[in-house]
Every structure is written in structure tokens, then in C-alpha cells.
Scaffold this active site. Structure first.
Site, PDB file in Angstrom:
ATOM      1  N   HIS A 124     -73.909 -41.037 -17.837  1.00  0.00           N
ATOM      2  CA  HIS A 124     -73.920 -39.423 -17.641  1.00  0.00           C
ATOM      3  C   HIS A 124     -75.549 -38.807 -17.795  1.00  0.00           C
ATOM      4  O   HIS A 124     -75.924 -38.171 -17.194  1.00  0.00           O
ATOM      5  CB  HIS A 124     -72.873 -38.940 -18.502  1.00  0.00           C
ATOM      6  CG  HIS A 124     -72.878 -37.583 -18.348  1.00  0.00           C
ATOM      7  ND1 HIS A 124     -71.576 -36.612 -17.570  1.00  0.00           N
ATOM      8  CD2 HIS A 124     -73.704 -36.248 -18.838  1.00  0.00           C
ATOM      9  CE1 HIS A 124     -71.959 -35.454 -17.817  1.00  0.00           C
ATOM     10  NE2 HIS A 124     -73.014 -35.217 -18.505  1.00  0.00           N
ATOM     11  N   GLU A 125     -75.672 -39.082 -18.885  1.00  0.00           N
ATOM     12  CA  GLU A 125     -77.114 -38.866 -19.368  1.00  0.00           C
ATOM     13  C   GLU A 125     -78.299 -39.171 -18.466  1.00  0.00           C
ATOM     14  O   GLU A 125     -79.279 -38.695 -18.457  1.00  0.00           O
ATOM     15  CB  GLU A 125     -77.149 -38.792 -20.901  1.00  0.00           C
ATOM     16  CG  GLU A 125     -76.336 -38.355 -21.835  1.00  0.00           C
ATOM     17  CD  GLU A 125     -76.221 -36.977 -21.652  1.00  0.00           C
ATOM     18  OE1 GLU A 125     -77.119 -36.081 -21.324  1.00  0.00           O
ATOM     19  OE2 GLU A 125     -74.959 -36.250 -21.805  1.00  0.00           O
ATOM     20  N   HIS A 172     -78.603 -37.334 -15.527  1.00  0.00           N
ATOM     21  CA  HIS A 172     -79.389 -36.120 -15.668  1.00  0.00           C
ATOM     22  C   HIS A 172     -80.871 -36.431 -15.630  1.00  0.00           C
ATOM     23  O   HIS A 172     -81.631 -35.727 -15.061  1.00  0.00           O
ATOM     24  CB  HIS A 172     -79.016 -35.480 -17.076  1.00  0.00           C
ATOM     25  CG  HIS A 172     -77.666 -34.877 -17.110  1.00  0.00           C
ATOM     26  ND1 HIS A 172     -77.236 -33.864 -15.985  1.00  0.00           N
ATOM     27  CD2 HIS A 172     -76.440 -34.807 -17.992  1.00  0.00           C
ATOM     28  CE1 HIS A 172     -75.924 -33.314 -16.387  1.00  0.00           C
ATOM     29  NE2 HIS A 172     -75.694 -33.860 -17.675  1.00  0.00           N
TER      30      HIS A 172
END
Length: 223
Positions: free
Chosen positions: A26-27, A30
Site C-alpha cells: 500500500h505505502e 503511494h
């Protein structure tokens, strides 16, 4: 999302592994999308990486396990480096939840592949159970993370997307309500009766997503 009380102790190692992988991807999503769109800030901080140690927040991970609500380290983004700050900001913000949706789809696809080809039958009971538990948790937890992060309340990704979508004058006005919104959100998360009539029904949409996944997966596997 459940806390420790919702997981069997025998399942807990799988839960922790899935959370580490899911938070990391997820990170990374980003950070990588921001980097590709012209902002090197995350790269300078070593966040364009699949190394869990650069993304995980210890207290946020503990809170997720205990209360079903947690977080990773936020990825630093300087939108001033984007050619189209608001559009690219939406893309970078949405990349995190979308990565969880992709992980859920891949997990369900692999599960279906195992069942279609009878691969579980060729494994020992322990190995087969371990793979099935891991993939099932990858599916359910990533669907939950996808839906959870799209809630339009700070500090979740859904709120940041709304900020970029609305007119600038309304975006500035939203900031005045951030503190109160966060308090309300925490009450909903931690007070079970409130959670049961608000957050839980919303997160149950994961069941609908599974049904949507089933059709393309069945088509791809000829089932």
C-alpha cells in the site's frame, strides 16, 4: 476490521504476515506513483521500496492487531513537484487502496487456481491448510483495507481524494472540520454499537466485491 479477539491464536502469525505485506505494498504504491509522476520526495526518504521496515509504524501495527484500526508511516509527498497537482494527487492517493484491491484479486485468483487444479489434494494437510489460510486472509484483509481507506474521513485516503476533487474554497473549509471528524471516526471505530450500524455494514461490501471478482476469474480459468 477485527482485532485480536476476532482471530484464532493459530491464525495470528498469518494475520501478521498478511498485514505486513499489505501495508508495505500500500505505502509502496503511494511512493512509487508519486515518484513516477515527478515528485522525488518519497525516494529521498527511501520509501520507494518493498522493504517493510521503511513503511511500518510500530504503534499503528499494534493498534491494528488490538483494535482493528491502525496505520503505517505516511508517505511524504510534495505536490508542488507535480505538473497537475490535484489530478496527480488523486492518482497518488488512490494508488494505495487500489494496490490492496489488486492484492485481493490476485489472492482470490490463486485460490481458485488451486481448487480448479486440485493442487490442495497433492499437499500435506498442514501445508494445504497454511496456504489456504494465508490466501483467504490476503483476500479478506486487503478487501477491508481497500474499503477502509476509502472512507472520506481524515487521515484516510478517501478524505484526501475528496479534498482534491472539490473546489478549492470547499477544500479549505474541510480543514476546519478535520479534528472533529477524526474524533467522530475514533468513536465509531472503538464503540461497538456505533460500529455495528455504520462501519461494519460498509465493510461488508467486501462480500459484493468477491462476487464481482468471481465472474472474471471464472472466465479466465474456464470454470
Amino acid at each position: 476490521m477485527g482485532g485480536l479477539l476476532f482471530y484464532d491464536w493459530n491464525t495470528l502469525p498469518f494475520v501478521i504476515l498478511v498485514l505486513v505485506l499489505s501495508f508495505t505494498v500500500h505505502e509502496f504504491a503511494h511512493a512509487y506513483s508519486a515518484y513516477k509522476l515527478g515528485d522525488p520526495t518519497a525516494q529521498h526518504f527511501g520509501r520507494v521500496s518493498l522493504n517493510p521496515m521503511v513503511h511500518l509504524d510500530l504503534f499503528g501495527t499494534i493498534m491494528l492487531l488490538l483494535a482493528g484500526f491502525g496505520w503505517a508511516k505516511p508517505v511524504p509527498v510534495n505536490r508542488g513537484n507535480f505538473k497537475k497537482p490535484r489530478l496527480y494527487g488523486i492518482i497518488v492517493t488512490a494508488a494505495g487502496p487500489i494496490s490492496n484491491l489488486i492484492l485481493a484479486f490476485i489472492s482470490m485468483f490463486i485460490l481458485a487456481l488451486f481448487h480448479k487444479n486440485g493442487w490442495f489434494d497433492g499437499l500435506s494437510t498442514g501445508s494445504g491448510d497454511a496456504i489456504q489460510i494465508f490466501l483467504s486472509l490476503m483476500l479478506s484483509i486487503n478487501l477491508t483495507l481497500f474499503l477502509f481507506n476509502l472512507i472520506p474521513i481524515p487521515p484516510l485516503d478517501g478524505y484526501r481524494i475528496i479534498q482534491d476533487l472539490v473546489d478549492l474554497k470547499y477544500s479549505e473549509g474541510l480543514q476546519k472540520f478535520e479534528q472533529w471528524a477524526s474524533v467522530i471516526f475514533l468513536l465509531v471505530v472503538f464503540i461497538r454499537p456505533l460500529r455495528q450500524v455504520t462501519l461494519d455494514p460498509y465493510l461488508s461490501l467486501g462480500n459484493d466485491i468477491v462476487r464481482w471478482f468471481a465472474k472474471p476469474i471464472a472466465f479466465m480459468l474456464g470454470m
